[in-house]
Design an enzyme around this catalytic site. Structure first.
Site, mmCIF file in Angstrom:
data_model
loop_
_atom_site.group_PDB
_atom_site.id
_atom_site.type_symbol
_atom_site.label_atom_id
_atom_site.label_comp_id
_atom_site.label_asym_id
_atom_site.label_seq_id
_atom_site.Cartn_x
_atom_site.Cartn_y
_atom_site.Cartn_z
ATOM 1 N N GLU A 68 -12.446 -9.675 1.285
ATOM 2 C CA GLU A 68 -12.922 -8.489 2.005
ATOM 3 C C GLU A 68 -12.200 -7.225 1.540
ATOM 4 O O GLU A 68 -12.794 -6.148 1.511
ATOM 5 C CB GLU A 68 -12.765 -8.679 3.516
ATOM 6 C CG GLU A 68 -13.540 -9.856 4.090
ATOM 7 C CD GLU A 68 -15.017 -9.871 3.734
ATOM 8 O OE1 GLU A 68 -15.637 -8.792 3.622
ATOM 9 O OE2 GLU A 68 -15.561 -10.972 3.552
ATOM 10 N N HIS A 71 -13.982 -5.781 -1.434
ATOM 11 C CA HIS A 71 -15.094 -4.923 -0.998
ATOM 12 C C HIS A 71 -14.558 -3.554 -0.557
ATOM 13 O O HIS A 71 -15.091 -2.509 -0.945
ATOM 14 C CB HIS A 71 -15.830 -5.548 0.194
ATOM 15 C CG HIS A 71 -16.665 -6.740 -0.125
ATOM 16 N ND1 HIS A 71 -17.757 -6.694 -0.956
ATOM 17 C CD2 HIS A 71 -16.586 -8.023 0.318
ATOM 18 C CE1 HIS A 71 -18.305 -7.895 -1.020
ATOM 19 N NE2 HIS A 71 -17.604 -8.721 -0.261
#
Length: 154
Positions: A68, A71
């Site tokens: 994550e 991202h």
């Protein structure tokens, strides 16, 4: 693990692997079912599935956080942050983050129905309304037989 501990862990991982600070919020979201975590584009927050931590431990959670954070940092830099983008795949390889997480589902079940006329069996993952639906072969009535557990996760 609390949300405060998760926030500290995320900030530590961000500095250690990406050499950049994580300045937004990381939190657990109990409503996540089919994913390990998600990066929210508008608020830049990261939500993580607590079932992944409970089932597989801290190492799996760290892998999801790294994923994550890839991202997160790529999006803030204006680079390709989606799964198919080359920048994203390079960062996954560089940080050792997994592309996919382990499944969070407890067990996989199959419902078995049979036709009362022709004895054809139907295997379904979702319930069938036997008052509404009939056999596709002979249009006979369907009857619920059993619920099978294909495999159970430990």
């Amino acid at each position: 693990m609390t949300n405060k501990e998760l926030q500290q862990l995320t900030e530590t991982i961000s500095l250690a692997f990406f050499k950049r600070p994580f300045t937004h919020t990381a939190r657990f979201n109990n409503r996540l079912r089919t994913t390990g975590g998600r990066y929210l584009l508008k608020s830049h927050d990261i939500e993580l599935n607590p079932k992944q931590y409970e089932r597989y431990g801290k190492e799996e959670l760290i892998g999801i956080i790294k994923h994550e954070l890839c991202h997160y940092h790529l999006h803030l830099e204006g680079k390709g942050y989606k799964h198919g983008d080359k920048d994203f795949q390079e960062w996954l390889a560089k940080t050792g983050a997994p592309r996919y997480c382990k499944t969070a589902q407890d067990e996989q079940t199959v419902l078995v129905y049979t036709c009362t006329s022709c004895s054809r069996t139907y295997h379904r993952r979702r319930k069938i309304n036997t008052q509404k639906y009939v056999c596709g072969t002979c249009h006979g009535k369907l009857k619920f037989l059993s619920k099978k557990v294909l495999h159970q996760r430990k």
